[in-house]
Write a protein that holds these residues in place. Structure first.
Motif, PDB file in Angstrom:
ATOM      1  N   ARG A 176      -5.602   4.391  44.677  1.00  0.00           N
ATOM      2  CA  ARG A 176      -5.412   3.394  45.726  1.00  0.00           C
ATOM      3  C   ARG A 176      -6.098   3.870  46.992  1.00  0.00           C
ATOM      4  O   ARG A 176      -6.026   5.040  47.353  1.00  0.00           O
ATOM      5  CB  ARG A 176      -3.938   3.166  46.010  1.00  0.00           C
ATOM      6  N   MET A 177      -6.756   2.939  47.641  1.00  0.00           N
ATOM      7  CA  MET A 177      -7.398   3.199  48.925  1.00  0.00           C
ATOM      8  C   MET A 177      -6.743   2.267  49.934  1.00  0.00           C
ATOM      9  O   MET A 177      -6.649   1.070  49.679  1.00  0.00           O
ATOM     10  CB  MET A 177      -8.897   2.930  48.840  1.00  0.00           C
ATOM     11  N   SER A 178      -6.277   2.801  51.016  1.00  0.00           N
ATOM     12  CA  SER A 178      -5.596   1.996  52.021  1.00  0.00           C
ATOM     13  C   SER A 178      -6.358   2.006  53.329  1.00  0.00           C
ATOM     14  O   SER A 178      -6.957   3.017  53.704  1.00  0.00           O
ATOM     15  CB  SER A 178      -4.176   2.518  52.257  1.00  0.00           C
ATOM     16  N   GLY A 179      -6.315   0.896  54.021  1.00  0.00           N
ATOM     17  CA  GLY A 179      -6.964   0.792  55.321  1.00  0.00           C
ATOM     18  C   GLY A 179      -8.419   0.387  55.199  1.00  0.00           C
ATOM     19  O   GLY A 179      -8.999   0.381  54.119  1.00  0.00           O
ATOM     20  N   TYR A 180      -8.978   0.043  56.324  1.00  0.00           N
ATOM     21  CA  TYR A 180     -10.395  -0.318  56.362  1.00  0.00           C
ATOM     22  C   TYR A 180     -11.228   0.944  56.310  1.00  0.00           C
ATOM     23  O   TYR A 180     -10.862   1.967  56.885  1.00  0.00           O
ATOM     24  CB  TYR A 180     -10.715  -1.091  57.644  1.00  0.00           C
ATOM     25  N   MET A 181     -12.356   0.892  55.593  1.00  0.00           N
ATOM     26  CA  MET A 181     -13.246   2.036  55.523  1.00  0.00           C
ATOM     27  C   MET A 181     -14.681   1.564  55.365  1.00  0.00           C
ATOM     28  O   MET A 181     -14.922   0.489  54.826  1.00  0.00           O
ATOM     29  CB  MET A 181     -12.841   2.974  54.386  1.00  0.00           C
ATOM     30  N   PRO A 182     -15.615   2.364  55.829  1.00  0.00           N
ATOM     31  CA  PRO A 182     -17.027   2.021  55.665  1.00  0.00           C
ATOM     32  C   PRO A 182     -17.394   1.983  54.181  1.00  0.00           C
ATOM     33  O   PRO A 182     -16.757   2.653  53.353  1.00  0.00           O
ATOM     34  CB  PRO A 182     -17.771   3.148  56.375  1.00  0.00           C
ATOM     35  N   ALA A 183     -18.438   1.237  53.859  1.00  0.00           N
ATOM     36  CA  ALA A 183     -18.868   1.080  52.468  1.00  0.00           C
ATOM     37  C   ALA A 183     -19.101   2.426  51.784  1.00  0.00           C
ATOM     38  O   ALA A 183     -18.689   2.624  50.638  1.00  0.00           O
ATOM     39  CB  ALA A 183     -20.120   0.214  52.402  1.00  0.00           C
ATOM     40  N   LYS A 184     -19.755   3.358  52.484  1.00  0.00           N
ATOM     41  CA  LYS A 184     -20.065   4.662  51.889  1.00  0.00           C
ATOM     42  C   LYS A 184     -18.793   5.390  51.443  1.00  0.00           C
ATOM     43  O   LYS A 184     -18.731   5.965  50.350  1.00  0.00           O
ATOM     44  CB  LYS A 184     -20.854   5.507  52.894  1.00  0.00           C
ATOM     45  N   GLU A 185     -17.774   5.357  52.271  1.00  0.00           N
ATOM     46  CA  GLU A 185     -16.497   6.001  51.944  1.00  0.00           C
ATOM     47  C   GLU A 185     -15.796   5.273  50.793  1.00  0.00           C
ATOM     48  O   GLU A 185     -15.219   5.890  49.895  1.00  0.00           O
ATOM     49  CB  GLU A 185     -15.598   6.021  53.187  1.00  0.00           C
ATOM     50  N   PHE A 186     -15.856   3.941  50.813  1.00  0.00           N
ATOM     51  CA  PHE A 186     -15.245   3.138  49.756  1.00  0.00           C
ATOM     52  C   PHE A 186     -15.913   3.435  48.411  1.00  0.00           C
ATOM     53  O   PHE A 186     -15.235   3.616  47.399  1.00  0.00           O
ATOM     54  CB  PHE A 186     -15.343   1.649  50.107  1.00  0.00           C
ATOM     55  N   VAL A 187     -17.245   3.496  48.401  1.00  0.00           N
ATOM     56  CA  VAL A 187     -17.990   3.785  47.171  1.00  0.00           C
ATOM     57  C   VAL A 187     -17.607   5.166  46.640  1.00  0.00           C
ATOM     58  O   VAL A 187     -17.384   5.347  45.437  1.00  0.00           O
ATOM     59  CB  VAL A 187     -19.509   3.673  47.407  1.00  0.00           C
ATOM     60  N   ALA A 188     -17.503   6.154  47.499  1.00  0.00           N
ATOM     61  CA  ALA A 188     -17.105   7.499  47.073  1.00  0.00           C
ATOM     62  C   ALA A 188     -15.711   7.479  46.451  1.00  0.00           C
ATOM     63  O   ALA A 188     -15.469   8.129  45.422  1.00  0.00           O
ATOM     64  CB  ALA A 188     -17.154   8.463  48.252  1.00  0.00           C
ATOM     65  N   SER A 189     -14.804   6.715  47.037  1.00  0.00           N
ATOM     66  CA  SER A 189     -13.450   6.595  46.491  1.00  0.00           C
ATOM     67  C   SER A 189     -13.461   5.897  45.136  1.00  0.00           C
ATOM     68  O   SER A 189     -12.742   6.296  44.213  1.00  0.00           O
ATOM     69  CB  SER A 189     -12.545   5.838  47.459  1.00  0.00           C
ATOM     70  N   LEU A 190     -14.280   4.844  45.010  1.00  0.00           N
ATOM     71  CA  LEU A 190     -14.404   4.144  43.725  1.00  0.00           C
ATOM     72  C   LEU A 190     -14.935   5.091  42.652  1.00  0.00           C
ATOM     73  O   LEU A 190     -14.395   5.146  41.541  1.00  0.00           O
ATOM     74  CB  LEU A 190     -15.367   2.958  43.839  1.00  0.00           C
ATOM     75  N   GLN A 191     -15.980   5.802  42.976  1.00  0.00           N
ATOM     76  CA  GLN A 191     -16.578   6.715  42.001  1.00  0.00           C
ATOM     77  C   GLN A 191     -15.586   7.787  41.564  1.00  0.00           C
ATOM     78  O   GLN A 191     -15.524   8.140  40.382  1.00  0.00           O
ATOM     79  CB  GLN A 191     -17.854   7.330  42.567  1.00  0.00           C
ATOM     80  N   SER A 192     -14.806   8.277  42.485  1.00  0.00           N
ATOM     81  CA  SER A 192     -13.786   9.265  42.154  1.00  0.00           C
ATOM     82  C   SER A 192     -12.739   8.666  41.211  1.00  0.00           C
ATOM     83  O   SER A 192     -12.328   9.300  40.237  1.00  0.00           O
ATOM     84  CB  SER A 192     -13.133   9.761  43.444  1.00  0.00           C
TER      85      SER A 192
END
Length: 86
Positions: A59-75
Motif C-alpha cells: 500500500r502506498m499512501s499520500g500523494y507522491m511524484p510519479a518516479k516515487e510511485f513507480v519505484a513503489s509499484l516495482q517493489s
C-alpha cells in the motif's frame, strides 16, 4: 491524478489493472477498502487476486511524484509469483 497519468506510470503498470474508486460514494468500493484495510486517502494498493481470494501485497499512501510511485509499484510487483509477470 496528473502524476498517475505520466507515461512512466503507464509503462510500470503495463501488467496491472488500475482501478480508481471512491469509497465515500460507492458501496462496493467501500467494501473493498474495508477488506484490504485502507486507513486513509489517497491510497494505492497492490493486490493479488487468485482463485477468488484477494491478498493485499503493498500500500502506498499520500500523494507522491510519479518516479516515487513507480519505484513503489516495482517493489510491490517484485513480491508477485514469477508466473504472473510477463
Amino acid at each position: 491524478d496528473k502524476e498517475l497519468a505520466r507515461p512512466e506510470v503507464s509503462r510500470a503498470g503495463r501488467d496491472a489493472i488500475f482501478l480508481k474508486v471512491s469509497p465515500s460514494k460507492d458501496k462496493d468500493a467501500r467494501t473493498l477498502a474495508n477488506f484490504i484495510n485502507v486507513q486513509g486517502y489517497p491510497s494505492a494498493s497492490v493486490i493479488y487476486v487468485h482463485d477468488g481470494k484477494i491478498t493485499p501485497l503493498s500500500r502506498m499512501s499520500g500523494y507522491m511524484p510519479a518516479k516515487e510511485f513507480v519505484a513503489s509499484l516495482q517493489s510491490a510487483f517484485a513480491t508477485l509469483p514469477d508466473k504472473l509477470i510477463s
